[in-house]
Write a protein that holds these residues in place. Structure first.
Motif, PDB file in Angstrom:
ATOM      1  N   GLY A 245     -10.530  22.820  25.005  1.00 22.29           N
ATOM      2  CA  GLY A 245      -9.704  22.149  25.991  1.00 22.29           C
ATOM      3  C   GLY A 245     -10.416  21.557  27.175  1.00 22.29           C
ATOM      4  O   GLY A 245      -9.932  21.669  28.306  1.00 22.29           O
ATOM      5  N   THR A 246     -11.535  20.905  26.968  1.00 21.66           N
ATOM      6  CA  THR A 246     -12.256  20.279  28.080  1.00 21.66           C
ATOM      7  C   THR A 246     -12.899  18.980  27.628  1.00 21.66           C
ATOM      8  O   THR A 246     -13.392  18.880  26.502  1.00 21.66           O
ATOM      9  N   THR A 247     -12.891  17.988  28.503  1.00 21.06           N
ATOM     10  CA  THR A 247     -13.577  16.729  28.200  1.00 21.06           C
ATOM     11  C   THR A 247     -15.036  16.773  28.625  1.00 21.06           C
ATOM     12  O   THR A 247     -15.796  15.860  28.315  1.00 21.06           O
ATOM     13  N   LEU A 248     -15.423  17.812  29.367  1.00 18.45           N
ATOM     14  CA  LEU A 248     -16.791  17.952  29.885  1.00 18.45           C
ATOM     15  C   LEU A 248     -17.161  16.806  30.826  1.00 18.45           C
ATOM     16  O   LEU A 248     -18.330  16.445  30.953  1.00 18.45           O
ATOM     17  N   ALA A 249     -16.154  16.244  31.508  1.00 14.44           N
ATOM     18  CA  ALA A 249     -16.436  15.137  32.422  1.00 14.44           C
ATOM     19  C   ALA A 249     -17.288  15.585  33.609  1.00 14.44           C
ATOM     20  O   ALA A 249     -18.077  14.804  34.132  1.00 14.44           O
ATOM     21  N   THR A 250     -17.121  16.835  34.042  1.00 15.19           N
ATOM     22  CA  THR A 250     -17.937  17.329  35.160  1.00 15.19           C
ATOM     23  C   THR A 250     -19.282  17.823  34.634  1.00 15.19           C
ATOM     24  O   THR A 250     -19.355  18.461  33.580  1.00 15.19           O
ATOM     25  N   TYR A 251     -20.325  17.554  35.397  1.00 16.57           N
ATOM     26  CA  TYR A 251     -21.665  17.924  34.918  1.00 16.57           C
ATOM     27  C   TYR A 251     -21.863  19.434  34.883  1.00 16.57           C
ATOM     28  O   TYR A 251     -22.632  19.949  34.060  1.00 16.57           O
ATOM     29  N   SER A 252     -21.158  20.172  35.737  1.00 17.23           N
ATOM     30  CA  SER A 252     -21.299  21.634  35.742  1.00 17.23           C
ATOM     31  C   SER A 252     -20.927  22.222  34.387  1.00 17.23           C
ATOM     32  O   SER A 252     -21.523  23.211  33.945  1.00 17.23           O
TER      33      SER A 252
ATOM     34  N   PHE B 279     -16.568  22.901  19.041  1.00 12.30           N
ATOM     35  CA  PHE B 279     -15.739  22.320  20.091  1.00 12.30           C
ATOM     36  C   PHE B 279     -14.328  22.118  19.558  1.00 12.30           C
ATOM     37  O   PHE B 279     -14.122  21.487  18.527  1.00 12.30           O
ATOM     38  N   LEU B 280     -13.345  22.659  20.276  1.00 16.62           N
ATOM     39  CA  LEU B 280     -11.940  22.513  19.916  1.00 16.62           C
ATOM     40  C   LEU B 280     -11.265  21.688  21.009  1.00 16.62           C
ATOM     41  O   LEU B 280     -11.139  22.150  22.140  1.00 16.62           O
ATOM     42  N   ASN B 281     -10.852  20.472  20.677  1.00 15.61           N
ATOM     43  CA  ASN B 281     -10.232  19.617  21.689  1.00 15.61           C
ATOM     44  C   ASN B 281      -9.474  18.496  20.995  1.00 15.61           C
ATOM     45  O   ASN B 281      -9.797  18.122  19.862  1.00 15.61           O
ATOM     46  N   VAL B 282      -8.461  17.959  21.689  1.00  8.92           N
ATOM     47  CA  VAL B 282      -7.751  16.785  21.200  1.00  8.92           C
ATOM     48  C   VAL B 282      -8.061  15.632  22.137  1.00  8.92           C
ATOM     49  O   VAL B 282      -7.764  15.698  23.328  1.00  8.92           O
TER      50      VAL B 282
ATOM     51  N   LEU C 251     -13.651  19.909  16.321  1.00  7.70           N
ATOM     52  CA  LEU C 251     -12.415  19.937  15.550  1.00  7.70           C
ATOM     53  C   LEU C 251     -11.295  19.381  16.421  1.00  7.70           C
ATOM     54  O   LEU C 251     -11.059  19.870  17.523  1.00  7.70           O
ATOM     55  N   GLU C 252     -10.601  18.358  15.933  1.00 12.07           N
ATOM     56  CA  GLU C 252      -9.470  17.782  16.661  1.00 12.07           C
ATOM     57  C   GLU C 252      -8.218  18.575  16.309  1.00 12.07           C
ATOM     58  O   GLU C 252      -7.486  18.258  15.367  1.00 12.07           O
ATOM     59  N   VAL C 253      -7.967  19.607  17.087  1.00 13.21           N
ATOM     60  CA  VAL C 253      -6.778  20.435  16.864  1.00 13.21           C
ATOM     61  C   VAL C 253      -6.449  21.171  18.160  1.00 13.21           C
ATOM     62  O   VAL C 253      -7.346  21.639  18.855  1.00 13.21           O
TER      63      VAL C 253
END
Length: 354
Positions: free
Chosen positions: A269-276, A295-298, A312-314
């Motif tokens: 559940g994260t886009t990893l947009a923040t560098y931290s 990685f689990l994200n939609v 995995l897109e779920v």
């Protein structure tokens, strides 16, 4: 110095949707990845959506609120009339939004991860979220000392307030102070709660108020600790990292150490947009370590094109309970804590969750 809100690369935003992975296939793959244990987990705002907390981004990677204009750290702590006006705006909006965040409950994914923590499959959990939902879920079986050792709130918490001189207070206490010096807004908040028409709330508790609202009469409570020391300051902020604020060195070092000491890294559940957050993935993939990363994200993320990352897109909420059952096996039937956690959690998605 120009500081902007973290964004995903333009090539990723709006990219054609990736077909979701079949549910059973996803459960099997995730369980196989987690079962060896010693897993570090990194979560983002997407994990809390099922609790009713609005995520910053939708499934296409774009901001859910295209007009989103956060207050930056430098603005909030500026010791000037302009800084004071920024604090008036921020604290009124946060004061109104906090009760909703405070009442939010962990969802099935929080409890599924807590179950894996209890089963010693997940050895460390890092969250970017400031909503405290991970700690609420695992607090059923861990005390505060264990939670501090095994759970890192990377960006801090909304449940504490600190002044510029280091005095720290419970957020509930600060809410009371704010009510006492702003009786008009206290009455407004009571009416909002009575009617149930809560303004739209961002993941950090900052609500969206009508453009006609004036903040000129808002009083920001001064820090009592500073008054005792012979000074007066109302430069206070929630104890979490604002846009433009640096992560503390000890927090950064601990996040890197967690990744280095784990055998694998699992992200949800994260886009990893923040560098931290992105730093954790980069550390797992360095040549000397080469940790397996799942990685689990939609929707698009900053790690989509990184070699060594399996995605995995779920939605996590669709699979994580069954993942736990697959990992722990028959223990899910006779361990009362696991059994309870696998039956716990609210599901209350925001109407505009995208």
């Amino acid at each position: 110095m120009r500081i902007s809100v973290p964004h995903l690369p333009h090539a990723l935003v709006g990219r054609a949707p990736v077909p979701p992975v079949p549910r059973e296939l996803a459960i099997d793959r995730i369980a196989t990845f987690l079962k060896p244990g010693n897993v570090a987990v990194l979560t983002g705002a997407g994990v809390s959506v099922d609790s009713g907390v609005k995520a910053y981004r939708g499934k296409d990677g774009r901001y859910m609120n295209p007009d989103y204009r956060p207050i930056f750290y430098q603005q909030l702590v500026e010791d000037s009339e302009r800084g004071h006006s920024f604090r008036q705006r921020y604290w009124l909006r946060s004061y109104i939004g906090f009760p909703r965040v405070h009442l939010t409950q962990p969802n099935p994914t929080h409890y599924a991860l807590a179950a894996l923590q209890h089963a010693s499959v997940i050895t460390q959990l890092i969250t970017q979220n400031v909503d405290g939902l991970h700690s609420r879920a695992i607090s059923r079986v861990w005390d505060e000392a264990q939670i501090r050792q095994r759970l890192l709130e990377l960006h801090g918490t909304i449940f504490k307030v600190q002044c510029m001189y280091g005095h720290v207070y419970d957020r509930g206490t600060f809410q009371t102070w704010f009510s006492e010096v702003n009786p008009h807004w206290h009455a407004y908040l009571d009416e909002v709660e009575r009617v149930g028409e809560q303004p739209k709330t961002n993941p950090d508790g900052d609500v969206v108020l009508d453009a006609s609202v004036s903040y000129a009469d808002v009083v920001v409570p001064p820090c009592p600790g500073c008054i005792k020391e012979g000074r007066k300051t109302s430069i206070v902020k929630p104890d979490f990292v604002f846009f433009g604020e640096s992560l503390r060195d000890e927090v950064k070092a601990r996040s890197i150490r967690i990744v280095e000491e784990a055998d694998r890294l699992f992200l949800l559940g994260t886009t990893l947009a923040t560098y931290s957050a992105f730093r954790c993935v980069s550390q797992a993939l360095v040549y000397q370590l080469r940790k397996p990363v799942l990685f689990l994200n939609v929707g698009p993320t900053r790690a989509d094109d990184l070699p060594g990352v399996e995605k995995l897109e779920v939605p996590a909420g669709d699979v994580m309970r069954d993942v736990v059952r697959r990992v722990v096996g028959t223990r899910a039937n006779y361990d009362p804590i696991l059994r309870e956690m696998l039956l716990s959690g609210v599901v209350k998605r925001p109407a505009d969750s995208g």
